[in-house]
Write an enzyme that holds these catalytic residues in place. Structure first.
Site, PDB file in Angstrom:
ATOM      1  N   ASP A  51       0.873  -1.190   0.000  1.00  0.00           N
ATOM      2  CA  ASP A  51       0.000   0.000   0.000  1.00  0.00           C
ATOM      3  C   ASP A  51       0.906   1.236   0.000  1.00  0.00           C
ATOM      4  O   ASP A  51       1.839   1.331   0.794  1.00  0.00           O
ATOM      5  CB  ASP A  51      -0.869  -0.031   1.268  1.00  0.00           C
ATOM      6  N   ASP A  84      -3.798   2.403  -5.179  1.00  0.00           N
ATOM      7  CA  ASP A  84      -2.506   2.387  -4.474  1.00  0.00           C
ATOM      8  C   ASP A  84      -2.223   1.096  -3.721  1.00  0.00           C
ATOM      9  O   ASP A  84      -1.363   1.065  -2.860  1.00  0.00           O
ATOM     10  CB  ASP A  84      -2.389   3.612  -3.551  1.00  0.00           C
ATOM     11  N   GLU A  85      -2.951   0.038  -4.047  1.00  0.00           N
ATOM     12  CA  GLU A  85      -2.691  -1.231  -3.375  1.00  0.00           C
ATOM     13  C   GLU A  85      -2.485  -2.337  -4.396  1.00  0.00           C
ATOM     14  O   GLU A  85      -3.142  -2.367  -5.437  1.00  0.00           O
ATOM     15  CB  GLU A  85      -3.885  -1.611  -2.484  1.00  0.00           C
TER      16      GLU A  85
END
Ligand code: TTP
Ligand code: MG
Length: 612
Positions: free
Chosen positions: A34, A126-127
């Site tokens: 993340d 974003d992961e």
């Protein structure tokens, strides 16, 4: 699944960490990464002056995220700007409503993670999950695990090694996670957090334990106890608001409550499968695989509104959508070959709405490569708009009033474009006609024909719209494929020496490159796009883009010469060929006596051979 519930339930019953706690098999090694304060970091990487002081990212009147400096003052995600400014008056605000830079950063991070050749599944922007099981197995062959420590934090130290060997595997995975995070930082400048576990659920949930810029590993035997620390069932990723509501209504509020709820009780509330899944999740069990993220099957945008009933307004809406769609297309990098128009029509009499779509093939020659970026000229945009409006006209009977509540545009099929701008090979890859020149050194293998087809065959479309018959005129049937396949055979047998044609000898100057890239696009259009349906052959309205290709056709070319290929060649090569064709000896026997010709032996001429 039931087995794992029983297994986990058994684990719960033990109060101390004993051998029986950790029996079972935990073969996987999953990393979850993340990005720290993602939007804020993107802005700070773009503008380093923003570093070191509180920064908030604003969308409308909300601070959607902030950097860790701002967080130290108490700024929280999704705080009202007014509230955030009260707790942190010095915070700078950057507008984050345009997601373009965030998407680009997200794609770059994804690309870095692909370097490990493991399945990578993107979750949001974003992961990412990475299944490093196979890589760990590989490393096990060469790494001495005896003295190998975990990289980063461990949720809880194990009292003994798990018999299945998962501890050693997870330690290796933690080292890999470190390497990944380092590369993301070194290459792109982003700090990240990682969670390492034997399943996705635990990897994701353990990831934020040490934030920012750190990582945590959890061993399987601690999964259940870790889960029991989560206060709400809603913290479990796949439990949504409705399920949460239902669980709460049955007094199952915390994850501990869920762990303690008998499976039979859950089965009375939910379906049997769902009950088992919930029970397993509560216990930290999850066997969902990491699914490699691919490019989306289509890229589209929609605009909804109360009412539009005038054609010019529709045109404006489509025009605005097209501009935005072209930005998305450029980010995606693939060359679209199909465009879909969607309308939602309001039926006043029935007080209902329904959607209708039509799609058309579009010529890849509409798109051009500019510094490696896919662009569309003004003329190209006009062509696209005329296709859009033609489809619109098919969907709407303009002699009657209409009432629209939504318009949508999507590119639905693509040709894959190779990346790597610096390589000349990039300009030839995926282009069967040019690729064939490069492949002369290879074995004469007609299977290449089918391979090339698969490289450009339309990605499976999600559309259920059956109005495909309304399409742009189909590109020519792929007869060139046979021509090329034959050419390959001829080349192997008859071209003097394969070593004469190396990639280096095909290096062209920038002007020539432009031509070659045009050739690449044009010839795809003509020879590579398989016909989707016979109906397309019957269309008579010639597409503008097809006309483009015909323009400037070589009048003097011998019949065996493919005019598209000829027209895309650099001027000097065209001149060379024309001169040769004027000389009958050279024109008739380009292959049999290439050396008699004044031209160099390695010129393109030898590849203009009659079709047998
Ligand atoms: P998160 O990963 O939840 O947050 P973050 O990366 O900013 O911070 P953290 O260090 O805690 O991981 O979300 C990723 C981005 O998504 C975030 O930078 C901004 C955006 N976002 C929204 O647009 N709306 C939201 O409600 C949230 C939570 C995030
Ligand atoms: Mg984040």
């Amino acid at each position: 699944m039931d087995d794992s519930v029983l297994q986990s339930s058994r684990n719960m019953e033990s109060s101390s960490s004993t051998y029986t706690d950790i029996d079972g098999d935990h073969p996987k090694a999953i990393i979850h990464i993340d990005i720290d304060c993602f939007y804020a970091q993107v802005e700070m990487v773009r503008n380093p002056e923003l570093r070191g002081a509180p920064l908030g990212i604003q969308q409308k009147n909300i601070v959607v995220t902030s950097n860790y400096e701002a967080r130290s003052f108490g700024v929280k995600k999704c705080m009202l700007v007014s509230d955030a400014m009260k707790v942190c008056p010095n915070m700078k605000l950057v507008n984050g409503e345009d997601l373009h830079n965030y998407r680009t950063a997200s794609n770059k991070i994804f690309a870095v993670l692909q370097c490990w050749k493991c399945p990578v599944e993107k979750l949001g922007m974003d992961e990412n999950f990475i299944d490093v099981t196979n890589l760990v197995q590989e490393k096990l062959k060469s790494v001495n695990t005896a003295g190998l420590a975990v990289s980063g934090h461990t949720y809880s130290e194990p009292s003994m090694e798990c018999p299945c060997g998962c501890h050693a595997r997870l330690r290796i995975a933690s080292q890999i996670a470190s390497e990944m995070r380092k590369k993301i930082f070194d290459d792109l400048g982003y700090t990240t957090c990682a969670g390492i576990a034997h399943n996705k659920l635990l990897a994701k949930l353990i990831c934020p334990l040490h934030k920012p810029n750190d990582q945590t590993t959890i061993y399987p035997e601690h999964g259940t106890s870790f889960m029991s620390t989560l206060s709400s069932v809603r913290s479990i990723p796949s439990i949504g608001s409705k399920t949460t509501e239902t669980l709460i209504s049955h007094k199952i509020i915390t994850v501990s409550d869920l762990q303690e709820a008998p499976l039979e009780v859950l089965k009375k509330i939910f379906s049997s499968d769902m009950a088992v899944r919930l029970k397993n999740l509560g216990l930290g069990e999850d066997n969902t695989p990491v699914k490699q993220t691919g490019k989306p099957q289509s890229i589209g945008l929609e605009d909804s509104f109360k009412t539009v009933s005038v054609k010019s307004e529709v045109e404006d809406k489509f025009s605005a959508l097209l501009q935005r769609l072209l930005v998305l297309m450029r980010e995606d990098g693939r060359i679209p070959v199909s465009l879909r128009v969607t309308l939602r029509k309001r039926d006043a009499k029935r007080l209902s709405s329904h959607r209708e779509s039509r799609q058309a093939q579009i010529s890849p020659s509409i798109f051009t490569l500019n510094n490696g970026l896919l662009t569309v000229t003004d003329a190209g945009q006009q062509k696209l708009m005329s296709i859009v409006m033609r489809l619109f006209n098919k969907l709407i009977d303009l002699s009657k009033p209409f009432h629209l509540t939504l318009v949508g545009l999507a590119f639905t099929k693509f040709q894959e474009r190779m990346t790597g701008r610096s390589s000349i090979v990039n300009y030839f890859m995926n282009d069967i006609s040019v690729q064939s020149v490069l492949n002369l050194q290879n074995d004469c293998d007609t299977s290449a024909t089918s391979m090339d087809y698969s490289a450009v065959s339309p990605s499976s479309s999600t559309t259920t719209d059956l109005s495909d018959a309304e399409v742009e005129p189909s590109p020519k049937k792929p007869k060139k494929v046979n021509w090329i396949a034959k050419r390959r055979c001829l080349a192997k047998e008859e071209v003097a020496s394969p070593s004469k044609l190396k990639v280096g000898e095909l290096r062209l100057n920038s002007k020539e490159l432009e031509k070659v890239s045009e050739l690449r696009l044009n010839s795809r259009d003509r020879s590579l796009t398989p016909r989707a349906s016979p109906a397309k052959d019957n269309l008579s309205d010639a597409s503008d883009s097809m006309k483009d290709i015909e323009e400037g056709a070589c009048e003097d070319c011998p019949s065996y010469v493919d005019k598209e290929v000829f027209n895309a060649l650099p001027d000097e090569m065209q001149q060379e060929l024309k001169a040769m064709w004027k000389n009958p000896a050279g024109a008739d026997k380009p292959r049999s006596s290439p050396r008699k010709n004044k031209a160099k032996t390695n010129t393109i001429m030898k590849y203009f051979v009659p079709q047998k």
